[in-house]
Design a protein around this motif. Sequence first.
Motif, PDB file in Angstrom:
ATOM      1  N   ILE A  87       0.895  -1.562   0.295  1.00 53.20           N
ATOM      2  CA  ILE A  87      -0.246   0.020   0.448  1.00 53.20           C
ATOM      3  C   ILE A  87       1.024   1.267   0.018  1.00 53.20           C
ATOM      4  CG2 ILE A  87      -1.818   1.348   1.135  1.00 53.20           C
ATOM      5  CD1 ILE A  87      -2.599  -2.043   0.114  1.00 53.20           C
ATOM      6  N   PHE A  88       0.435   1.509  -0.851  1.00 58.10           N
ATOM      7  CA  PHE A  88       1.623   2.987  -1.205  1.00 58.10           C
ATOM      8  C   PHE A  88       1.441   4.125   0.391  1.00 58.10           C
ATOM      9  CE2 PHE A  88       3.520   6.447  -4.288  1.00 58.10           C
ATOM     10  CZ  PHE A  88       4.412   5.833  -4.318  1.00 58.10           C
ATOM     11  N   TYR A  89       0.543   4.559   0.409  1.00 57.80           N
ATOM     12  CA  TYR A  89       0.189   5.875   0.913  1.00 57.80           C
ATOM     13  C   TYR A  89       0.978   6.266   2.163  1.00 57.80           C
ATOM     14  CZ  TYR A  89      -1.681   8.350  -2.775  1.00 57.80           C
ATOM     15  OH  TYR A  89      -1.560   9.081  -3.966  1.00 57.80           O
ATOM     16  N   SER A  90       0.945   6.489   3.001  1.00 58.41           N
ATOM     17  CA  SER A  90       1.694   6.399   4.597  1.00 58.41           C
ATOM     18  C   SER A  90      -0.316   6.018   6.192  1.00 58.41           C
ATOM     19  CB  SER A  90       1.685   7.544   5.517  1.00 58.41           C
ATOM     20  OG  SER A  90       1.574   8.997   4.765  1.00 58.41           O
ATOM     21  N   ASP A  91      -0.256   5.779   6.795  1.00 57.77           N
ATOM     22  CA  ASP A  91      -1.500   5.845   8.046  1.00 57.77           C
ATOM     23  C   ASP A  91      -1.868   7.525   8.386  1.00 57.77           C
ATOM     24  OD1 ASP A  91      -0.332   3.068   7.672  1.00 57.77           O
ATOM     25  OD2 ASP A  91      -0.177   2.307   9.626  1.00 57.77           O
ATOM     26  N   LYS A  92      -1.460   7.753   8.468  1.00 59.45           N
ATOM     27  CA  LYS A  92      -1.910   8.986   8.817  1.00 59.45           C
ATOM     28  C   LYS A  92      -3.298  10.185   7.961  1.00 59.45           C
ATOM     29  CE  LYS A  92       0.807  11.919  11.403  1.00 59.45           C
ATOM     30  NZ  LYS A  92       1.470  12.719  11.528  1.00 59.45           N
ATOM     31  N   ASN A  93      -2.661   9.482   6.638  1.00 59.00           N
ATOM     32  CA  ASN A  93      -3.503  10.014   5.723  1.00 59.00           C
ATOM     33  C   ASN A  93      -4.843   9.048   5.602  1.00 59.00           C
ATOM     34  OD1 ASN A  93      -4.204  11.260   2.929  1.00 59.00           O
ATOM     35  ND2 ASN A  93      -3.075  10.070   1.803  1.00 59.00           N
ATOM     36  N   PHE A  94      -4.610   7.660   5.477  1.00 61.15           N
ATOM     37  CA  PHE A  94      -6.013   6.783   6.056  1.00 61.15           C
ATOM     38  C   PHE A  94      -7.043   7.882   7.085  1.00 61.15           C
ATOM     39  CE2 PHE A  94      -3.278   4.768   2.767  1.00 61.15           C
ATOM     40  CZ  PHE A  94      -4.563   4.614   1.978  1.00 61.15           C
ATOM     41  N   LEU A  95      -6.121   7.083   8.462  1.00 65.44           N
ATOM     42  CA  LEU A  95      -6.440   7.958   9.484  1.00 65.44           C
ATOM     43  C   LEU A  95      -7.522   9.415   9.643  1.00 65.44           C
ATOM     44  CD1 LEU A  95      -4.015   6.907  11.765  1.00 65.44           C
ATOM     45  CD2 LEU A  95      -6.564   5.600  11.482  1.00 65.44           C
TER      46      LEU A  95
ATOM     47  N   ILE B 164      -4.976  17.399   8.400  1.00 71.37           N
ATOM     48  CA  ILE B 164      -3.311  17.591   7.698  1.00 71.37           C
ATOM     49  C   ILE B 164      -3.696  18.864   6.899  1.00 71.37           C
ATOM     50  CG2 ILE B 164      -2.420  16.881   5.996  1.00 71.37           C
ATOM     51  CD1 ILE B 164      -3.797  14.335   6.318  1.00 71.37           C
ATOM     52  N   PRO B 165      -2.757  19.453   7.539  1.00 71.20           N
ATOM     53  CA  PRO B 165      -2.516  21.462   6.669  1.00 71.20           C
ATOM     54  C   PRO B 165      -2.585  21.347   5.128  1.00 71.20           C
ATOM     55  CG  PRO B 165      -1.349  20.604   8.972  1.00 71.20           C
ATOM     56  CD  PRO B 165      -1.599  19.547   8.732  1.00 71.20           C
ATOM     57  N   CYS B 166      -3.197  21.783   4.455  1.00 66.11           N
ATOM     58  CA  CYS B 166      -2.782  22.549   3.005  1.00 66.11           C
ATOM     59  C   CYS B 166      -1.678  22.797   2.567  1.00 66.11           C
ATOM     60  CB  CYS B 166      -3.960  21.870   2.622  1.00 66.11           C
ATOM     61  SG  CYS B 166      -4.117  22.792   0.700  1.00 66.11           S
ATOM     62  N   TYR B 167      -1.446  22.226   1.572  1.00 63.54           N
ATOM     63  CA  TYR B 167       0.042  23.341   0.866  1.00 63.54           C
ATOM     64  C   TYR B 167      -0.586  23.072  -0.742  1.00 63.54           C
ATOM     65  CZ  TYR B 167       2.351  22.681   5.424  1.00 63.54           C
ATOM     66  OH  TYR B 167       2.567  22.542   6.730  1.00 63.54           O
ATOM     67  N   ALA B 168      -1.865  22.545  -0.994  1.00 66.38           N
ATOM     68  CA  ALA B 168      -1.589  23.398  -1.907  1.00 66.38           C
ATOM     69  C   ALA B 168      -1.382  24.488  -2.209  1.00 66.38           C
ATOM     70  CB  ALA B 168      -2.919  21.993  -2.914  1.00 66.38           C
TER      71      ALA B 168
ATOM     72  N   LEU C  47       1.100  15.746   3.233  1.00 66.67           N
ATOM     73  CA  LEU C  47       2.231  14.839   4.850  1.00 66.67           C
ATOM     74  C   LEU C  47       3.412  15.571   4.209  1.00 66.67           C
ATOM     75  CD1 LEU C  47      -0.103  12.251   5.694  1.00 66.67           C
ATOM     76  CD2 LEU C  47      -0.040  14.016   6.871  1.00 66.67           C
ATOM     77  N   GLN C  48       3.837  14.747   3.214  1.00 62.62           N
ATOM     78  CA  GLN C  48       4.964  14.709   2.037  1.00 62.62           C
ATOM     79  C   GLN C  48       5.943  16.923   2.232  1.00 62.62           C
ATOM     80  OE1 GLN C  48       5.259  13.604  -1.249  1.00 62.62           O
ATOM     81  NE2 GLN C  48       4.407  11.580  -0.208  1.00 62.62           N
TER      82      GLN C  48
ATOM     83  N   PHE D 205       6.955  12.813   9.117  1.00 59.80           N
ATOM     84  CA  PHE D 205       8.446  11.611   9.633  1.00 59.80           C
ATOM     85  C   PHE D 205       7.424  10.319   9.133  1.00 59.80           C
ATOM     86  CE2 PHE D 205      10.308   8.530  11.934  1.00 59.80           C
ATOM     87  CZ  PHE D 205      11.129   8.326  11.686  1.00 59.80           C
ATOM     88  N   GLN D 206       6.346  10.000   9.087  1.00 54.95           N
ATOM     89  CA  GLN D 206       5.559   8.677   9.006  1.00 54.95           C
ATOM     90  C   GLN D 206       5.246   9.080   7.775  1.00 54.95           C
ATOM     91  OE1 GLN D 206       1.761   7.409   8.687  1.00 54.95           O
ATOM     92  NE2 GLN D 206       2.065   6.080  10.422  1.00 54.95           N
ATOM     93  N   SER D 207       5.216   9.579   6.743  1.00 62.73           N
ATOM     94  CA  SER D 207       5.483  10.280   5.521  1.00 62.73           C
ATOM     95  C   SER D 207       6.298   9.824   4.130  1.00 62.73           C
ATOM     96  CB  SER D 207       4.212  11.705   4.930  1.00 62.73           C
ATOM     97  OG  SER D 207       4.187  11.482   3.741  1.00 62.73           O
ATOM     98  N   VAL D 208       7.584  10.574   5.212  1.00 64.28           N
ATOM     99  CA  VAL D 208       9.061  10.696   4.923  1.00 64.28           C
ATOM    100  C   VAL D 208       9.412   8.768   4.659  1.00 64.28           C
ATOM    101  CG1 VAL D 208      11.395  12.091   5.508  1.00 64.28           C
ATOM    102  CG2 VAL D 208       8.912  13.631   5.183  1.00 64.28           C
TER     103      VAL D 208
END
Length: 349
Positions: free
Chosen positions: A232-240, A267-271, A330-331, A336-339
């Motif tokens: 699975i490609f993405y990190s847990d925090k994102n799915f949570l 999760i803060p937005c950086y778009a 997240l990136q 940290f988890q995403s990185v």
Amino acid sequence: MALTKKIGHGIKLIAAKTMRKRIPLIVNWAITGKCNLRCIHCYGAYGITQKDELTTDQVFTIIDELKSIGTRRITIEGGEPLMRKDIGDIIDYIHQKGIEQSLCTNGVLLERKIDQVKGKVDIVILSIDGAEQTHDYIRGRGNFKQVLHAIDVTKNAGLRTLIFYTLMDENLNDLDEVIELVKQLGIFIAFNIAVAKITSDGKRISLPKESEQKYREAIRNILEYKKKGYPIFYSDKNFLQALHWKSYTKERLYPEDLPKYKSEPLIPCYAGKYFAYIECNGDVYPCYQLVGTMPVKNAVKDGFKSAFDHLAKVDYCLHCYNITISELNLQSGLDFQSVVQVLQNYLKK
């Protein structure tokens, strides 16, 4: 080479954050509005609603500007990018500039254009949206077999491949079968929840979601597979964040929505700060979810930098449940988890 580019991206991001500079390190680009499929969940009505397509020279000019202001990765998408007659020239030009590039394609034309892709594209993104019958209902008869063939083509060409699965009412029951399939194929899979799409008259409407509980069960299921070591490609925090989202009828949050979410970690937005989206006519948005919803400038008429800087002057959403965009957030926030997840993904073939 891909890992080296990721490390370089991280260094550039740290520098940008230290200097408090807005830099479009990642750009997703709908290089064309043409498409040879009519997917039922298409967020851009591509292949149906057409906008002016940029010329080759205009595309090159934008790439030059992106390089000069520090862009590290370009994801070429559409529509179907391989429908452009000059796509080989565009891919080659990005490669010459030393910019990491991803190619998002439905796979139909990949075999005949593989020589224009191999050795230049860092990762090819293909979609599987369910078991064969479901996928073909969503994307068109015969496309499931075409995607499986396209995976063989990318493997034979030595290209990294990522499968993308969009969660929607039609395919929630197919999740287990597809996750097992990609494990057998030895490739990663990424997930998102279907987002609002543009209609032929330019309005943006949300896709119906029959049971929010079924979506939450699907996300829990994905997290369980991830714990078991599935690719699975993405990190847990994102799915949570997506799992605990109050209601999927509300895709994006604005300032007035935040009091309802005080107890939830968002999760803060950086778009529009560290990444951006270019529509096929050159309009520059923070991300693809906002196409047609806000005043923007154009990368050709106004120049990309001017169009990107304009995003800092307009108001738009602060958070969303979009799993793909949230992972970019997240990136961009150097979570940290995403990185760690990114590094693990690129250390595995």
